[in-house]
Design a protein around this motif. Sequence first.
Motif, PDB file in Angstrom:
ATOM      1  N   ALA A 177       0.835  -1.201   0.000  1.00 13.30           N
ATOM      2  CA  ALA A 177       0.000   0.000   0.000  1.00 13.30           C
ATOM      3  C   ALA A 177       0.872   1.254   0.000  1.00 13.30           C
ATOM      4  CB  ALA A 177      -0.917  -0.008   1.213  1.00 13.30           C
TER       5      ALA A 177
ATOM      6  N   SER B  33       0.950   4.192  -2.857  1.00 16.59           N
ATOM      7  CA  SER B  33       0.768   5.629  -2.608  1.00 16.59           C
ATOM      8  C   SER B  33       1.835   6.445  -3.327  1.00 16.59           C
ATOM      9  CB  SER B  33       0.801   5.910  -1.102  1.00 16.59           C
ATOM     10  OG  SER B  33       2.104   5.740  -0.560  1.00 16.59           O
TER      11      SER B  33
ATOM     12  N   GLY C 265      -9.949   2.104  -0.592  1.00 12.85           N
ATOM     13  CA  GLY C 265      -9.010   3.197  -0.365  1.00 12.85           C
ATOM     14  C   GLY C 265      -9.540   4.340   0.457  1.00 12.85           C
TER      15      GLY C 265
ATOM     16  N   SER D   3      -9.826   9.900   1.334  1.00 11.68           N
ATOM     17  CA  SER D   3      -9.136   9.023   0.382  1.00 11.68           C
ATOM     18  C   SER D   3      -7.682   8.826   0.802  1.00 11.68           C
ATOM     19  CB  SER D   3      -9.200   9.610  -1.029  1.00 11.68           C
ATOM     20  OG  SER D   3      -8.498   8.788  -1.931  1.00 11.68           O
TER      21      SER D   3
ATOM     22  N   LEU E 271      -5.918   5.806  -0.529  1.00  9.52           N
ATOM     23  CA  LEU E 271      -5.462   5.274  -1.809  1.00  9.52           C
ATOM     24  C   LEU E 271      -6.608   5.381  -2.803  1.00  9.52           C
ATOM     25  CD1 LEU E 271      -3.620   1.944  -0.818  1.00  9.52           C
ATOM     26  CD2 LEU E 271      -2.549   4.104  -1.505  1.00  9.52           C
ATOM     27  N   SER E 272      -6.294   5.401  -4.068  1.00  5.02           N
ATOM     28  CA  SER E 272      -7.338   5.405  -5.087  1.00  5.02           C
ATOM     29  C   SER E 272      -7.918   4.005  -5.236  1.00  5.02           C
ATOM     30  CB  SER E 272      -6.781   5.865  -6.427  1.00  5.02           C
ATOM     31  OG  SER E 272      -5.900   4.883  -6.963  1.00  5.02           O
TER      32      SER E 272
ATOM     33  N   SER F  36      -5.701   1.877  -7.354  1.00  9.45           N
ATOM     34  CA  SER F  36      -4.548   1.268  -6.677  1.00  9.45           C
ATOM     35  C   SER F  36      -4.959   0.022  -5.907  1.00  9.45           C
ATOM     36  CB  SER F  36      -3.902   2.272  -5.727  1.00  9.45           C
ATOM     37  OG  SER F  36      -3.232   3.289  -6.420  1.00  9.45           O
ATOM     38  N   VAL F  37      -6.091   0.098  -5.196  1.00 10.71           N
ATOM     39  CA  VAL F  37      -6.561  -1.057  -4.432  1.00 10.71           C
ATOM     40  C   VAL F  37      -6.880  -2.207  -5.374  1.00 10.71           C
ATOM     41  CG1 VAL F  37      -8.364  -1.923  -2.897  1.00 10.71           C
ATOM     42  CG2 VAL F  37      -7.407   0.358  -2.534  1.00 10.71           C
TER      43      VAL F  37
END
Length: 647
Positions: free
Chosen positions: A99, A103, A254, A260, A262-263, A266-267
């Motif tokens: 994670a 980021s 996220g 927020s 993480l987006s 991204s997850v």
Amino acid sequence: MIKVFDKVFVKVYEAAILIFLLMICSNLLGQSHQQKTNRDYNFLPIEKKIQTWVDSSYYDGASILVSKKDKVVYDKYFGDYNRDTEVFIASAGKWLAAATIASVVEKTNLSWDDKVNKWLPEFKDSKGEATLRQLFSHTSGFPDYQPKDSVTDNYQTLEESVKHIVNLPADAKPGSVFHYGGLAMQVAGRMAELATGKDFESIFQENIAVPLGMKNTHFVPVDDSGGHSPMLGGGAKSTLHDYIHFLEMISHDGIYKGKSILSATSVAEMQSDQIKDAKVANHEYVERVRAEMHNGIYGLGEWREEIDKNGSAVLISSPSWAGAYPWIDKSTNTYGFFLTHVNVAKANKDGFSSFYNSPVLPIMVRDVYKKASLPLKVKTGFVELGNAQLYYEELGTGEPLIFIHGHSFDHSEWDPQFFEFAKKYRVIRYDCRGYGYSDMPKEGEPFLHAEDLLKVMDALKIKKAHLVGLSMGGFIATDFLALHQDRLLSATMASGDVFPVPGPSEPWTKEQLFVRRVEIEKMKEAGTMNQKWEWLNALMRKGGTNLENIRRPVWDMIYKWDQWQPLHAEPRLVLGNDVVPILKKQKVTVPVMILTGEIDKEHPNKLIECIPMAKQVIVSNAGHVSNLENPEAFNQLVFEFLKNYKK
């Protein structure tokens, strides 16, 4: 005018009363429906499992938290653990590290598809061609760990750590092979440092820990000496509730408390299949704990333990060798964290693996919700035997019909039969002593499973019953027939035969006990999970066309099984060879059916010799576990037998 007003008022009043009554009825109906379908969550089986581990000294303590839809449904502490206990979580930190890298990818020009040599040109061999995503999915071709004769991983910076990796020979071409390890993640961490101009711990704190309120979670220092570079693959330290904040964020794609972190992209990337065409060796982690083979077993810093038909992750986790185990289960909308740290010497002595035992917990949580969703008309409870309690479930009315499960199984074996037969019979299924939710036996404390069954019948006020048992359950039904024929309406033994083992007439000798102790020690030396895997393979060796479809439900029962029997000098719990003279001496007058899977029909059956009037029937397209392999044929044969048993 007044009369008109009075009439309008009366109509409005009547309408209001009607609406009020409808609201009450609707509420009552809603409550009635809820009462029919919902029970309280009972985490006692999980509590007993963890307490057994602590009592066995595998852990000094432990804690667990389970959340459903962000509501804590179970929060428990064991041994010397409390809410603030900080623990080195080993590989459970891989998820946190992934994670953190994600980021950086979001905020800088670092990309998951960047090659190592873009940021670290000193990597000139094939390791330099590995991408960031391969570094975090164990497909980079890097060696898994430092060589045993190399320096230990106690560097002061990631820069220094990477210098000791650059000249190590590659194990494979990038993207060609999946090898679980953590060394490559050090290189990924250094790439993130170069992209941000900050050290990894600072990146983690700024982007993940602080926004999530993870005040007691760190990658450095990794020990009490106060220094050392962060070990991304296994050096983090955390607390129970800190890590739960992280899981809540991941479960919301996220977002944490409206912010927020993480987006969603991204997850999703972290949870997607990163293995692709890389070769995965047989008996990798996912196959071991879920008994299923699929190639997409890993994302970025997390295992994809289960996937759906579209390849999307359903159960994701980051297990550690030390026992710490975080997971998210999308099938139940739950996430949880089991926090602990193994006592290596004691665990090794008993052949206990934290890495392979902790992942049973989400399966047991699923059982909790499965039990909670049972209709209230299903009666559940425990029968008190005096020195043990046996769990049972009951449904339906009519003649009593009792299902008895096989060895290493539990009452859930009868899921394809329980509700079907309850349409016509008063059905009871229970856990034999030593299995499922029932109590464990004790060495040197003799009893018979058949006598336990008699006590169950007495407690439930059953004068006579139909018995249906499979494998061990069939042996118990046979023993009951030999000892208590007067309490039977009929007996069905699936995969039934005489169990050729010594009975109560042949108690353990000192020599036999010595041999047994040696066998147990050998089993521990090999690792107790190996015995479970071997037993699964034995059950799945042959069968019908549906055999592979039952591998997972069979494994889930074996996985939850406490394994008391192979790890103890078990008392003579069945009559074994003793049943032969008893049966041959008496006249059997109740109907008996022996159900044999088609695959085993050529095997000689000694039970038929003992009960000449018994009816042997073949279950088509099935092997040993016929009630799961071909439930339609199994149910039909039993229904027909019970329908005609009086004739």
